[in-house]
Design an enzyme around this catalytic site. Structure first.
Site, PDB file in Angstrom:
ATOM      1  N   GLU A  10      -0.092  -5.511   7.291  1.00 42.33           N
ATOM      2  CA  GLU A  10      -1.048  -6.207   6.436  1.00 42.33           C
ATOM      3  C   GLU A  10      -0.387  -7.389   5.738  1.00 42.33           C
ATOM      4  O   GLU A  10      -0.970  -8.473   5.619  1.00 42.33           O
ATOM      5  CB  GLU A  10      -1.641  -5.241   5.415  1.00 42.33           C
TER       6      GLU A  10
ATOM      7  N   GLU B 249      -1.994   4.997   9.898  1.00 38.62           N
ATOM      8  CA  GLU B 249      -2.803   5.613   8.847  1.00 38.62           C
ATOM      9  C   GLU B 249      -3.487   6.897   9.303  1.00 38.62           C
ATOM     10  O   GLU B 249      -3.611   7.858   8.528  1.00 38.62           O
ATOM     11  CB  GLU B 249      -3.848   4.605   8.346  1.00 38.62           C
TER      12      GLU B 249
END
Length: 268
Positions: free
Chosen positions: A122, A142
């Site tokens: 990110e 994740e």
């Protein structure tokens, strides 16, 4: 007078200034694989809040040690035992940092090695240019961690690789590396040697551009992408009207007109 950046205020970021306005900002938690705790995020907010007004021409963003960034500091997250509201505000702080990078108008070139995963991806996707070496690998673990992205991956990483690949990365933990990562858009350059050296070469080249041109490229393009086609076309015309008539460009235009300027040639 430009705002002064007090480098001594930063502990999780190592900051180095070069004479041509290129600044190297290095994540400095190598024993944690440069995982992002809240203090590191706060320092990123602090730096990129003032960079456009502090004479920073280009930022090279790097990670110390063998890895760029392994993502969210899961130990801190576990120990804090945050409430939903607490973590929402953590995510909003991440968005603040990464938005200041993407939309702030200062070119950010990321030098990537080792892990570029989770929140590290990110962070990297918030940079305008990404250079990877042969050790760099990209993933969104994740799903396996019982988590969901909170730092903008659903926006920026999806924009880079597409919705289907983004979901696949989160569901299965699929990792991309090498030329395949470049082909997907996770990086624009891959090098056999040092990604930092190549990032510095690019930064020095970008620093030769006029600041207003760089500002427009590194802010207007992202803003325009968020607009409708009609609104984007209008905004582009307005920005071009300002940038393309800047007084500092006259000498460069004159050099093109009299054929003394360098011509566009293929590069590596």
């Amino acid at each position: 007078m430009a705002i002064q950046i007090d480098k001594s205020r930063f502990t999780n970021l190592a900051i180095e200034e070069h004479d041509n306005g290129v600044w190297v900002v290095t994540l400095n938690r190598p024993t944690k694989r440069n995982a992002l705790d809240i203090n590191t995020i706060d320092e990123l907010v602090d730096f990129f809040s003032v960079a456009p007004r502090a004479g920073v021409s280009v930022v090279v963003l790097a990670g110390s040690g063998d890895h760029f960034c392994a993502g969210l500091d899961l130990i801190e997250h576990h120990d804090e035992d945050r409430s939903p509201a607490d973590f929402m505000h953590v995510c909003l702080r991440w968005h603040e940092a990464f938005n200041k990078m993407e939309y702030g108008g200062v070119p950010v070139i990321a030098a990537l090695q080792g892990a570029v995963v989770g929140g590290g991806l990110e962070l990297a996707s918030s940079a305008h240019v990404r250079v990877m070496d042969q050790t760099a690998y990209f993933g969104l673990p994740e799903g396996q961690r019982g988590l969901f992205t909170g730092g903008g991956a659903t926006i920026r990483v999806t924009d880079l690789v597409g919705k289907a690949r983004m979901i696949d990365m989160m569901l299965t933990g699929r990792v991309y590396q090498g030329q395949e990562a470049v082909d997907l858009g996770l990086a624009q350059y891959i090098v056999d040697g040092s990604s930092l050296d190549r990032a510095m070469e690019l930064a020095n080249r970008v620093a030769e551009n006029l600041p207003l041109s760089n500002f427009a490229i590194c802010s207007a393009v992202s803003h325009i992408q968020n607009m409708s086609a009609m609104d984007g076309a209008y905004a582009e015309a307005v920005v071009a009207g300002v940038v393309n008539t800047q007084p500092d460009a006259r000498a460069r235009l004159a050099a093109f007109a009299d054929k003394s300027a360098a011509r566009v040639r293929p590069t590596d």
